[in-house]
Enzyme design. Structure first.
Site, PDB file in Angstrom:
ATOM      1  N   HIS A  37      -1.258  -0.572  -9.934  1.00 30.33           N
ATOM      2  CA  HIS A  37      -1.860  -1.469  -8.923  1.00 30.33           C
ATOM      3  C   HIS A  37      -2.273  -2.809  -9.574  1.00 30.33           C
ATOM      4  CE1 HIS A  37      -3.896  -1.436  -4.754  1.00 30.33           C
ATOM      5  NE2 HIS A  37      -3.739  -2.689  -5.145  1.00 30.33           N
ATOM      6  N   ARG A  42       0.852  -1.186   0.000  1.00 35.12           N
ATOM      7  CA  ARG A  42       0.000   0.000   0.000  1.00 35.12           C
ATOM      8  C   ARG A  42       0.890   1.239   0.000  1.00 35.12           C
ATOM      9  NH1 ARG A  42      -3.423  -2.951  -1.528  1.00 35.12           N
ATOM     10  NH2 ARG A  42      -5.436  -3.423  -0.567  1.00 35.12           N
TER      11      ARG A  42
HETATM   12  P1  NAP Z   1      -1.150 -10.955   6.063  1.00 32.56           P
HETATM   13  O1  NAP Z   1      -1.254 -12.408   5.775  1.00 32.56           O
HETATM   14  O2  NAP Z   1      -2.089 -10.350   7.066  1.00 32.56           O
HETATM   15  O3  NAP Z   1       0.365 -10.682   6.516  1.00 32.56           O
HETATM   16  C1  NAP Z   1       0.783  -9.465   7.039  1.00 32.56           C
HETATM   17  C2  NAP Z   1       2.240  -9.590   7.461  1.00 32.56           C
HETATM   18  O4  NAP Z   1       2.695  -8.305   7.894  1.00 32.56           O
HETATM   19  C3  NAP Z   1       2.430 -10.542   8.650  1.00 32.56           C
HETATM   20  O5  NAP Z   1       3.642 -11.243   8.519  1.00 32.56           O
HETATM   21  C4  NAP Z   1       2.502  -9.583   9.835  1.00 32.56           C
HETATM   22  O6  NAP Z   1       3.255 -10.078  10.936  1.00 32.56           O
HETATM   23  C5  NAP Z   1       3.235  -8.415   9.210  1.00 32.56           C
HETATM   24  N1  NAP Z   1       2.996  -7.186   9.963  1.00 32.56           N
HETATM   25  C6  NAP Z   1       1.830  -6.519  10.142  1.00 32.56           C
HETATM   26  N2  NAP Z   1       2.020  -5.417  10.897  1.00 32.56           N
HETATM   27  C7  NAP Z   1       3.335  -5.404  11.199  1.00 32.56           C
HETATM   28  C8  NAP Z   1       4.147  -4.521  11.959  1.00 32.56           C
HETATM   29  N3  NAP Z   1       3.640  -3.440  12.549  1.00 32.56           N
HETATM   30  N4  NAP Z   1       5.466  -4.813  12.078  1.00 32.56           N
HETATM   31  C9  NAP Z   1       5.987  -5.915  11.485  1.00 32.56           C
HETATM   32  N5  NAP Z   1       5.267  -6.792  10.742  1.00 32.56           N
HETATM   33  C10 NAP Z   1       3.955  -6.521  10.605  1.00 32.56           C
HETATM   34  O7  NAP Z   1      -1.328 -10.078   4.729  1.00 32.56           O
HETATM   35  P2  NAP Z   1      -1.086 -10.570   3.217  1.00 32.56           P
HETATM   36  O8  NAP Z   1      -2.238 -11.374   2.731  1.00 32.56           O
HETATM   37  O9  NAP Z   1       0.269 -11.144   3.098  1.00 32.56           O
HETATM   38  O10 NAP Z   1      -1.195  -9.160   2.438  1.00 32.56           O
HETATM   39  C11 NAP Z   1      -0.340  -8.073   2.742  1.00 32.56           C
HETATM   40  C12 NAP Z   1      -0.854  -6.808   2.075  1.00 32.56           C
HETATM   41  O11 NAP Z   1      -0.618  -6.850   0.665  1.00 32.56           O
HETATM   42  C13 NAP Z   1      -2.369  -6.595   2.161  1.00 32.56           C
HETATM   43  O12 NAP Z   1      -2.734  -6.032   3.405  1.00 32.56           O
HETATM   44  C14 NAP Z   1      -2.647  -5.659   1.008  1.00 32.56           C
HETATM   45  O13 NAP Z   1      -2.601  -4.320   1.436  1.00 32.56           O
HETATM   46  C15 NAP Z   1      -1.484  -5.896   0.055  1.00 32.56           C
HETATM   47  N6  NAP Z   1      -1.950  -6.420  -1.250  1.00 32.56           N
HETATM   48  C16 NAP Z   1      -1.596  -5.734  -2.377  1.00 32.56           C
HETATM   49  C17 NAP Z   1      -2.009  -6.201  -3.617  1.00 32.56           C
HETATM   50  C18 NAP Z   1      -1.628  -5.471  -4.892  1.00 32.56           C
HETATM   51  O14 NAP Z   1      -2.137  -5.804  -5.958  1.00 32.56           O
HETATM   52  N7  NAP Z   1      -0.734  -4.494  -4.855  1.00 32.56           N
HETATM   53  C19 NAP Z   1      -2.774  -7.375  -3.712  1.00 32.56           C
HETATM   54  C20 NAP Z   1      -3.108  -8.049  -2.541  1.00 32.56           C
HETATM   55  C21 NAP Z   1      -2.687  -7.563  -1.308  1.00 32.56           C
HETATM   56  P3  NAP Z   1       2.805 -11.433  11.721  1.00 32.56           P
HETATM   57  O15 NAP Z   1       3.138 -12.557  10.782  1.00 32.56           O
HETATM   58  O16 NAP Z   1       3.638 -11.447  12.918  1.00 32.56           O
HETATM   59  O17 NAP Z   1       1.321 -11.274  11.959  1.00 32.56           O
END
Ligand code: NAP
Length: 316
Positions: free
Chosen positions: A279, A231
């Site tokens: 995006h 993001r």
């Molecule tokens: P997820 O499974 O919820 O994983 C989030 C990761 O970030 C986890 O490892 C979490 O740690 C870590 N995290 C969160 N807050 C943190 C902090 N303050 N300090 C350190 N680590 C932190 O999410 P995901 O499914 O992988 O997706 C991630 C993001 O990608 C989404 O939220 C979305 O915004 C983005 N996205 C972008 C696209 C695009 O097309 N550009 C598409 C899909 C998603 P823990 O493992 O310890 O919980």
């Protein structure tokens, strides 16, 4: 039973977009009646226990008093969480291995572009320079991934498979085979100092907004590159501009921005050290998303179990 589909006003005006979702959802759930919110009668509104959503309008959700949970068709739900009033409504986001694979493919593509000196060769070409630059083996390049969730873990494995040294930073220090695990402020510093490429796959939360500010960007290895596929607001855009122009940051591949679509006069468009993507790094596959939503709703109908929901306090 009736399941409403609630989407933002922007998208409810677009019949093709709406049908693009309704058709696979209806195919995946032939025993359910999936209807746009606007088509619900007052009696229907009282009957709904679960809704399928894509950044829904909070005022519409408020008209469904017996709703227990909503299933988002997006993986990122920060906009929805920011807009929803406090309540115990469970918000379930899309967790789709196909999406994780698509994202891993995108990161690998751009990491290889950077690794094989794509920006440098593009610049040489613009100056008609014929010069082979020194080759560096992938195992001598370190890629640091911020966020080791569904997308980060899959990406880490893909990058390991391509031979890179990979470090992963998360809140809890999630471990992945052959990937160095880091957490906390000290872990972030270490990762920034060691990585040739930093990949951002964090959710946008109160803690991660502006995480990559001037101070953190200055800790990156001279000449290092950044890939932000998560993001926009996780990186301070003004600090990024300064780090590219006056600091030692080498390159940025950006798929996400503070303002999307990116305004025509944004500085990123023609910056020589930036690749702008619209995006598109992790598009949702509607068919597989519909299958996953259908599976979760079928389990809820059978057992009453709601899938693991987003932690509203944590923000992801
Ligand atoms: P997820 O499974 O919820 O994983 C989030 C990761 O970030 C986890 O490892 C979490 O740690 C870590 N995290 C969160 N807050 C943190 C902090 N303050 N300090 C350190 N680590 C932190 O999410 P995901 O499914 O992988 O997706 C991630 C993001 O990608 C989404 O939220 C979305 O915004 C983005 N996205 C972008 C696209 C695009 O097309 N550009 C598409 C899909 C998603 P823990 O493992 O310890 O919980």
């Amino acid at each position: 039973m009736i399941i409403p589909f609630l989407v933002s006003h922007e998208n409810s005006q677009l019949p093709a977009w709406l049908n693009g979702w309704l058709s696979p959802l209806r195919q995946a759930m032939p025993d359910e009646q999936i209807v746009p919110f606007e088509a619900l009668s007052e009696a229907d509104k009282l009957a709904c226990e679960v809704a399928i959503v894509a950044n829904p309008e909070p005022a519409q959700l408020a008209q469904l008093p017996n709703l227990k949970w909503v299933h988002s068709v997006w993986a990122g739900v920060e906009r929805m969480l920011a807009e929803l009033p406090e309540s115990d409504l469970a918000v379930v986001r899309l967790v789709d291995p196909r999406l994780a694979n698509t994202m891993a493919e995108a990161v690998l593509t751009w990491a290889l572009y950077l690794h094989r000196l794509g920006p440098q060769y593009a610049q040489q070409q613009s100056q008609r320079v014929w010069r082979a630059l020194e080759y560096v083996r992938p195992e001598r390049r370190t890629i640091g991934i911020l966020g080791m969730g569904e997308l980060g873990k899959c990406t880490a494995l893909r990058l390991r498979g391509a031979g890179f040294r990979v470090m992963g930073w998360s809140r809890s220090g999630t471990s992945v085979p052959d990937v160095e695990t880091l957490s906390g402020e000290a872990g972030l510093r270490e990762m920034l100092a060691q990585s040739d490429i930093v990949v951002c796959l964090l959710p946008l939360t109160a803690e991660t907004r502006g995480l990559l500010n001037a101070e953190q960007l200055a800790r990156m290895k001279p000449g290092a590159a950044i890939i932000n596929f998560a993001r926009g607001p996780i990186i301070d855009e003004a600090a990024l501009w300064a780090a590219l122009d006056h600091g030692s940051l080498g390159y940025a591949v950006l798929d996400v921005f503070d303002q999307e679509p990116l305004p025509e006069d944004a500085w990123f468009w023609d910056h020589p050290k930036v690749t702008v993507l619209p995006h598109c790094s992790g598009p949702t596959d509607r068919e597989s998303a519909a299958q996953i939503v259908a599976g979760n709703i079928a389990r809820f109908r059978e057992s009453g179990d709601i899938p693991p929901a987003v932690d509203r306090q944590r923000g992801y």
